[in-house]
Design a protein around this motif. Structure first.
Motif, PDB file in Angstrom:
ATOM      1  N   THR B  13       0.843  -1.205   0.000  1.00  0.00           N
ATOM      2  CA  THR B  13       0.000   0.000   0.000  1.00  0.00           C
ATOM      3  C   THR B  13       0.872   1.247   0.000  1.00  0.00           C
ATOM      4  N   GLN B  14       0.376   2.270  -0.667  1.00  0.00           N
ATOM      5  CA  GLN B  14       1.069   3.558  -0.638  1.00  0.00           C
ATOM      6  C   GLN B  14       0.843   4.243   0.700  1.00  0.00           C
ATOM      7  N   GLN B  17      -2.561   5.758   2.469  1.00  0.00           N
ATOM      8  CA  GLN B  17      -3.764   5.032   2.054  1.00  0.00           C
ATOM      9  C   GLN B  17      -4.332   4.228   3.221  1.00  0.00           C
ATOM     10  N   GLU B  18      -5.601   3.906   3.105  1.00  0.00           N
ATOM     11  CA  GLU B  18      -6.266   3.045   4.085  1.00  0.00           C
ATOM     12  C   GLU B  18      -6.050   1.584   3.708  1.00  0.00           C
ATOM     13  N   SER B  81      -4.773   5.788   7.738  1.00  0.00           N
ATOM     14  CA  SER B  81      -3.792   6.516   6.927  1.00  0.00           C
ATOM     15  C   SER B  81      -2.430   5.924   7.244  1.00  0.00           C
ATOM     16  N   THR B  82      -2.002   4.994   6.407  1.00  0.00           N
ATOM     17  CA  THR B  82      -0.813   4.212   6.734  1.00  0.00           C
ATOM     18  C   THR B  82       0.464   5.050   6.707  1.00  0.00           C
TER      19      THR B  82
END
Lengths: 114, 113
Positions: B13-14, B17-18, B81-82
């Protein structure tokens, strides 16, 4: 006080030998001490567990020795086999104050040489 | 033998992103847990869940994290929100009762780019 300290970080044992992994804790409220075995790419799998009212528990080649006064416990693997090569984690739980939460040691990477 | 299953096995994941990590606990188990393991480090407790409520959570489990049991079988961990430091192996575990052994899934490797 919530920590569980595990040693050694890595261990190499010859096939047929005894593997010994040690853990120490400070919190006397811990009431359950499991050992987990983890192979690469897999989740931890419960191996054996002990409660503080017992000084030793044996299941097959695996034995937990528990020293309540010293606040230490150890895993002994008798007749170690190459298939025992894995990472081993000790853990502790304080059910009354923290529910099922497990606090893990840092892990020991065991390698059993044929 | 019944087991805890986790999907996906690897999630990339970017940052920002969730992400939702999914778990199917063992069917008759009532207590559910999430743990994480940063590469080379120990397994750390994140949260425990029972009767549709969080029963215990760690300092790691801040407002960016949430858990849910959306139906009778799934148990999810959401990170809103990673961040780069969320990269880790995430393990789901379940137990019949709180004082019974916990059974772990094989984990989801979360990689944040």
């Amino acid at each position: 006080q919530q920590q569980v300290k595990q040693s050694p970080q890595s261990l190499i044992v010859q096939k047929g030998g005894i593997s010994i992994i040690n853990c120490a804790y400070e919190n006397t409220a811990f009431d359950y001490f499991p050992w987990y075995q983890q192979f690469p790419g897999k989740g931890p799998a419960l191996l054996i567990a002990i409660r503080p009212d017992v000084s030793e528990k044996k299941e097959g080649r695996f034995t937990i020795s528990f020293n309540k006064s010293a606040k230490q416990f150890s895993l002994h693997i008798m007749d170690s086999q190459p298939g025992d090569s894995a990472t081993y984690f000790c853990a502790a739980r304080n059910l009354y104050n923290q529910g099922g939460k497990l606090i893990f040691g840092q892990g020991t990477e065991l390698s059993v040489k044929p | 033998e019944p087991e805890v299953t986790q999907t996906p096995s690897h999630q990339v994941t970017q940052m920002g992103q969730e992400v939702i990590l999914r778990c199917v606990p063992i069917s008759n188990h009532l207590y559910f847990y999430w743990y994480r393991q940063i590469l080379g480090q120990k397994v750390e407790f994140l949260v425990s869940f029972y009767n549709n409520e969080i029963s215990e959570k760690s300092e790691i489990f801040d407002d960016q994290f949430s858990v849910e049991r959306p139906d009778g079988s799934n148990f999810t961990l959401k990170i809103r929100s990673t961040k780069l430091e969320d990269s880790a192996m995430y393990f789901c575990a379940s137990s019949v009762r709180e004082n019974q052994p916990q059974h772990f899934g094989d984990g989801t490797r979360l990689s944040i780019l």
